[in-house]
Design a protein around this motif. Structure first.
Motif, short mmCIF file in Angstrom:
data_model
loop_
_atom_site.label_atom_id
_atom_site.label_comp_id
_atom_site.label_asym_id
_atom_site.label_seq_id
_atom_site.Cartn_x
_atom_site.Cartn_y
_atom_site.Cartn_z
N ALA A 1 12.65 19.04 2.94
CA ALA A 1 14.05 19.34 2.63
C ALA A 1 14.73 20.19 3.70
CB ALA A 1 14.13 20.03 1.26
N ASP A 2 13.98 21.05 4.39
CA ASP A 2 14.58 21.94 5.39
C ASP A 2 14.68 21.31 6.77
OD1 ASP A 2 11.94 21.88 6.13
OD2 ASP A 2 11.66 24.06 6.14
N GLY A 3 14.36 20.00 6.87
CA GLY A 3 14.46 19.32 8.16
C GLY A 3 13.19 19.34 8.98
N SER A 4 12.17 20.03 8.48
CA SER A 4 10.87 20.00 9.16
C SER A 4 10.12 18.74 8.74
CB SER A 4 10.06 21.25 8.83
OG SER A 4 9.85 21.36 7.43
N VAL A 5 9.02 18.47 9.42
CA VAL A 5 8.25 17.24 9.16
C VAL A 5 6.78 17.59 9.04
CG1 VAL A 5 7.57 14.98 10.07
CG2 VAL A 5 9.91 15.80 10.40
N HIS B 1 0.83 -1.20 0.00
CA HIS B 1 0.00 0.00 0.00
C HIS B 1 0.87 1.26 0.00
CE1 HIS B 1 -3.79 -2.15 1.06
NE2 HIS B 1 -2.94 -3.01 1.58
N GLY B 2 0.38 2.31 -0.65
CA GLY B 2 1.07 3.59 -0.64
C GLY B 2 2.20 3.65 -1.65
N THR B 3 2.76 4.84 -1.76
CA THR B 3 3.85 5.09 -2.72
C THR B 3 5.11 5.50 -1.98
OG1 THR B 3 2.25 5.83 -4.39
CG2 THR B 3 4.57 6.45 -4.72
N ILE B 4 6.20 4.84 -2.30
CA ILE B 4 7.49 5.18 -1.70
C ILE B 4 8.02 6.46 -2.34
CG2 ILE B 4 9.89 4.43 -1.44
CD1 ILE B 4 8.84 1.54 -1.37
N ARG B 5 8.38 7.42 -1.51
CA ARG B 5 8.86 8.71 -2.04
C ARG B 5 10.22 8.57 -2.72
NH1 ARG B 5 8.68 13.20 2.57
NH2 ARG B 5 9.69 14.42 0.91
N ASP B 6 10.40 9.30 -3.78
CA ASP B 6 11.69 9.37 -4.47
C ASP B 6 12.37 10.66 -4.02
OD1 ASP B 6 13.86 9.48 -6.14
OD2 ASP B 6 12.73 9.10 -7.98
N PHE B 7 13.17 10.57 -2.97
CA PHE B 7 13.80 11.77 -2.42
C PHE B 7 14.81 12.38 -3.40
CE2 PHE B 7 12.19 9.81 1.44
CZ PHE B 7 11.72 10.92 2.15
N ALA B 8 15.46 11.52 -4.20
CA ALA B 8 16.41 12.04 -5.19
C ALA B 8 15.71 12.96 -6.18
CB ALA B 8 17.08 10.88 -5.92
N ALA B 9 14.50 12.57 -6.59
CA ALA B 9 13.74 13.40 -7.52
C ALA B 9 13.32 14.71 -6.88
CB ALA B 9 12.51 12.63 -8.02
#
Length: 425
Positions: A400-404, A124-132
């Protein structure tokens, strides 16, 4: 424990279950032998007691010459009865001892093998592509420290390795998770429970945690109490030695409790951060149902877990746990594993186990349906193991800035907050 009648009628099935678990198959034959001694010594004891009672009725009516002979025989019978009773008790204790060592019967659909031989049932769900997205994901500890949410350094200073503090938004995030989990469970018909963290030996043994899992249990020897590793233990023992009306089933409870685990045998594994720790809080679902409803209830528990993880917007997979990785009390177990970006793999967040009548027999929890009284079935399912859930949320929802980013499900429990920001800001 399993039903002894099933063992006698189909020992090959029990042997196959032991083999699938990777456990001692010879235990089955030892148990069969002890059970045969128990039953034969019981018959012998009953025969001698019957003869003793009959003799007792003859003595008052006997002539003086006959009475002397009968009294002599009565003395011998008294000795024989004591011997037979001792043999019966010894065989009974041996049978119980061996029976407690035997795991639950593995469900026929469970994949056979060890820890890595599970079968993936759903994704279930989509794995994020952080490189993109243009940045390298940080792990939960780096994020948590920047947010002022996790302090493992002082946890280790105060209590040792694998202890931690949740501070500031970390503490608020735990409270939000617990409240949201209890709200979902309550809406689904579970009765919320705050359970004891200390239990007596019978509760721990009755749920199956003093066998293969004993090395991970904390024992307070001076007081002979055990610290629970899950509220499954006090919830299973809640109706110990009781007979429940069939028309009141299912009974469902959602327990919130601290959990304590020694994590023996995992040294050097998952030592960073709060993924594998000695103390954590958890919301656990627990069900008492009629035996014929157990498999459907198992699927229901899994659906509630999937609903929870979907609400947290986490990518996850559902696995059918292999036979060699089952706990002693489970006949079948489904795990939901969330994707952890910095580990590059799915890791267990929740689990749902069908224990059939295994725990109910050990704890003497039965149901009455008309005139029939029989063991019922118990099932358990983790809804929210707090530290691991925090790990998954921080890593999957980081920016990207370390926030969540806060999942929408949790925002009402965090005062409407949409983003957790580093304290340096």
């Amino acid at each position: 424990m399993i039903d002894l009648r099933l063992l006698r009628e189909d020992p090959d099935r029990v042997r196959a279950s032991q083999r699938a678990r990777g456990e001692d198959v010879a235990l089955v034959d030892s148990l069969l032998s002890a059970d045969e001694r128990r039953r034969s010594s019981g018959v012998r004891f009953d025969e001698l007691r019957s003869e003793q009672k009959s003799l007792g009725k003859l003595i008052p009516k006997a002539t003086p010459d006959e009475r002397a002979e009968l009294l002599k025989k009565a003395e011998q019978l008294k000795t024989d009865v004591k011997t037979a009773e001792a043999e019966q008790n010894e065989a009974d204790e041996e049978t119980k001892r061996l029976l407690l060592q035997l795991g639950n019967l593995v469900h026929p659909d469970v994949p056979v093998g060890g820890e890595e031989d599970f079968v993936v049932l759903e994704t279930h769900g989509t794995i994020r592509d952080f490189a993109a997205e243009g940045f390298e994901p940080k792990d939960h500890l780096e994020l948590g420290e920047a947010l002022g949410a996790i302090d493992v350094e002082r946890g280790a200073k105060v209590s040792g390795s694998r202890f931690y503090y949740l501070t500031g938004v970390g503490a608020l995030l735990e409270l939000a998770l617990v409240n949201a989990a209890i709200a979902q469970a309550t809406e689904a018909g579970f009765t919320p429970m705050l359970t004891p963290a200390l239990v007596r030996p019978r509760a721990m043994e009755g749920t199956g945690f003093l066998g293969q899992a004993a090395e991970n249990v904390y024992h307070l020897e001076k007081d002979d109490y055990y610290l629970v590793g899950t509220s499954e233990v006090p919830l299973a023992a809640y109706h110990m030695d009781e007979i429940l009306d069939a028309d009141k089933l299912p009974m469902r409870y959602a327990g919130f409790s601290p959990c304590f685990r020694r994590e023996a045998g995992t040294y050097g594994k998952d030592t960073r951060g709060i993924f594998r720790v000695h103390q954590f809080d958890k919301v656990e679902m627990f069900s008492y149902v009629a035996p014929e409803d157990a498999e459907n209830e198992h699927r229901r528990l899994l659906e509630w877990e999937k609903q929870w993880l979907t609400g947290l917007e986490l990518p996850f997979q559902v696995i059918d746990v292999a036979s060699g990785d089952l706990g002693a009390s489970a006949s079948r177990k489904f795990d939901c594993e969330a994707w952890i970006p910095t580990q590059g793999k799915y890791r267990e967040l929740t689990s749902a186990s069908n224990c059939d009548g295994f725990q109910a027999r050990r704890l003497s929890v039965r149901m009455r349906d008309g005139k029939k009284v029989q063991p019922l079935a118990t099932l358990n399912g983790t809804l929210c193991a707090v530290p691991r859930t925090i790990v998954a949320i921080l890593e999957n929802h980081q920016l990207a800035d370390g926030s969540v980013r806060v999942p929408e499900l949790l925002r009402p429990y965090l005062g409407g907050r949409e983003v957790l920001e580093p304290i340096s800001k």
